[in-house]
Write a protein that holds these residues in place. Sequence first.
Motif, mmCIF file in Angstrom:
data_model
loop_
_atom_site.group_PDB
_atom_site.id
_atom_site.type_symbol
_atom_site.label_atom_id
_atom_site.label_comp_id
_atom_site.label_asym_id
_atom_site.label_seq_id
_atom_site.Cartn_x
_atom_site.Cartn_y
_atom_site.Cartn_z
ATOM 1 N N PRO A 1 -6.407 -17.094 -8.120
ATOM 2 C CA PRO A 1 -6.785 -16.202 -9.916
ATOM 3 C C PRO A 1 -5.629 -15.356 -9.892
ATOM 4 O O PRO A 1 -5.626 -14.110 -9.443
ATOM 5 N N ALA A 2 -5.134 -14.752 -11.232
ATOM 6 C CA ALA A 2 -3.994 -14.375 -11.563
ATOM 7 C C ALA A 2 -4.930 -13.179 -11.519
ATOM 8 O O ALA A 2 -4.066 -11.468 -11.271
ATOM 9 N N SER A 3 -6.393 -13.348 -11.756
ATOM 10 C CA SER A 3 -6.877 -11.365 -12.091
ATOM 11 C C SER A 3 -7.352 -10.994 -10.443
ATOM 12 O O SER A 3 -7.384 -9.578 -10.711
ATOM 13 N N GLU A 4 -7.010 -11.649 -9.489
ATOM 14 C CA GLU A 4 -7.301 -11.401 -8.532
ATOM 15 C C GLU A 4 -6.212 -10.526 -7.378
ATOM 16 O O GLU A 4 -6.339 -10.118 -6.785
ATOM 17 N N ARG A 5 -5.086 -11.281 -7.774
ATOM 18 C CA ARG A 5 -3.984 -10.641 -6.928
ATOM 19 C C ARG A 5 -3.241 -9.206 -7.483
ATOM 20 O O ARG A 5 -3.330 -8.491 -8.654
ATOM 21 N N LYS A 6 -3.169 -8.787 -6.149
ATOM 22 C CA LYS A 6 -2.875 -7.302 -6.149
ATOM 23 C C LYS A 6 -1.437 -7.214 -6.734
ATOM 24 O O LYS A 6 -0.937 -6.287 -7.088
ATOM 25 N N PHE A 7 -0.205 -8.259 -6.279
ATOM 26 C CA PHE A 7 1.255 -8.158 -6.608
ATOM 27 C C PHE A 7 1.465 -9.116 -7.441
ATOM 28 O O PHE A 7 0.860 -9.327 -8.422
ATOM 29 N N GLY A 8 2.286 -11.199 -6.613
ATOM 30 C CA GLY A 8 2.088 -11.338 -8.341
ATOM 31 C C GLY A 8 2.052 -13.159 -7.373
ATOM 32 O O GLY A 8 1.650 -13.119 -6.369
ATOM 33 N N TYR A 9 1.802 -14.161 -8.098
ATOM 34 C CA TYR A 9 2.752 -15.105 -7.491
ATOM 35 C C TYR A 9 2.783 -15.725 -6.462
ATOM 36 O O TYR A 9 2.566 -16.558 -4.980
ATOM 37 N N TYR A 10 4.169 -15.837 -6.150
ATOM 38 C CA TYR A 10 4.956 -15.860 -5.345
ATOM 39 C C TYR A 10 5.427 -14.916 -4.779
ATOM 40 O O TYR A 10 7.243 -14.942 -4.870
ATOM 41 N N VAL A 11 5.642 -14.225 -3.831
ATOM 42 C CA VAL A 11 5.760 -12.710 -3.857
ATOM 43 C C VAL A 11 7.074 -12.501 -2.297
ATOM 44 O O VAL A 11 6.204 -13.164 -1.226
ATOM 45 N N LEU A 12 8.106 -12.843 -2.181
ATOM 46 C CA LEU A 12 8.337 -12.224 -0.687
ATOM 47 C C LEU A 12 8.525 -10.839 -0.124
ATOM 48 O O LEU A 12 8.953 -10.239 -1.338
ATOM 49 N N PRO A 13 7.910 -10.882 0.500
ATOM 50 C CA PRO A 13 8.368 -9.296 1.341
ATOM 51 C C PRO A 13 10.054 -8.979 1.933
ATOM 52 O O PRO A 13 11.063 -9.927 1.715
ATOM 53 N N VAL A 14 10.339 -7.635 1.528
ATOM 54 C CA VAL A 14 11.928 -7.824 1.550
ATOM 55 C C VAL A 14 12.106 -6.521 3.001
ATOM 56 O O VAL A 14 11.230 -5.272 3.389
#
Length: 412
Positions: free
Chosen positions: A315-328
């Motif tokens: 759930p959005a409220s439980e995300r530390k970062f985002g929905y679809y995040v790519l490591p760099v």
Amino acid sequence: MRITKKQAVHYMLAYQNLLFPDKLQGKEGILDYMGKVGCVQYDPLDVAGYNSHLVLQSRIKQYRSEYLQELLYVERKLLDGWDKNMAIYSVQDWPYFERYRREAFERYGDTFKEMETVLNTIRKAIDTKGPLSSIDIEVDGTIDWAWAPTRIARAALESMYFWGEFIIHHKVGTRKFYDFTNKHIHHDLYLKPDPNVTMEAYFQWHVKRRIGALGLLWNRPSDAWLGIHWMKSKDRTVAIIELEKRREIIAIEVEDIDQPLYIRAEDISLFHQVINSEIEEVRASFIAPLDNLLWDRKLIKEIFGFEYTWEVYKPASERKFGYYVLPVLYGGQFVARLEPKFHKKTKTLEIVNWWWEPDILVSEELKKALLECMMEFVMYLGAAKVVLNSERNAVKDLNWLKELLEKQAQHD
């Protein structure tokens, strides 16, 4: 043999074609990479391209999604199948998954014994009209299937695909079109028996294949071992002991890790080359959420000191970062996390958010590498413009990206 964590990092990245500036080239590069790692994972979410495309764009110079489509559905050198969950692998691996097809027939065959007319209707339709999807099959009725009731036509097509009678001929988005497998796989390969006669031999083959999927892997429970049917942890241990006894894999000790990691014997030359070299030139890469490199996230945390959770199903409220995040990735270090979103209608790449990792020195060399990486990412997507979501990007140093935006504005 004992190495440092830094050497382990460099070897894993060199093995994964993610360390040195030079990338693999074109469709031959894709086949070279697939031949080494066995498979890449497919996922139906398309935020900035499917996972399989994201894996390849970080390794193939000027990657285009058409390359993979042609290898899958025109040249038939790759195919859609089940390995590490939904995956893509070489058509030459077809015989090795005969056990999966037999299992599927035993599992689903009884379901359709009383509906043989449905199967025959589908066979006749495809034989007459060519490749079809489930919505093209005029068969009424539903059936309990997977997580929910579904149309009989879809369940039947999937079953016939699982047991090998059909192959995925092509896709339109995530919509699958099926055709008879024997039309698209050479007769000799199609009928070739499973090279692994015993279950023990199969476990050994698949364990070695998974070690090759990452380059360096330990004998601990993880997502890296997912999809190896029937195998329990004790079976994995027995397989590793036998492979090591036959010198098909080699145990490597890494500093501060209390159990060995394994590499394939055929990779030992690259291993020595990398650990005995000074790494001078490196590049930046955006890494797919289900990239082979990240299949064992506990191992990545142990070696790289980088902790990654794919938060797409949180759930959005439980995300530390985002929905679809790519490591760099830059050189041997994860330096940031990127949340992209590609808007196909406007051909706009939105940088939804960007998070630097703690204590990252944003040097000129890093900015230059990130700019080159972003420009190639834009080309891969076919984006006409890049926009920065200023409301959600509370970050201090994105000068390298602003440079790209300024060039874009001048071009416009």
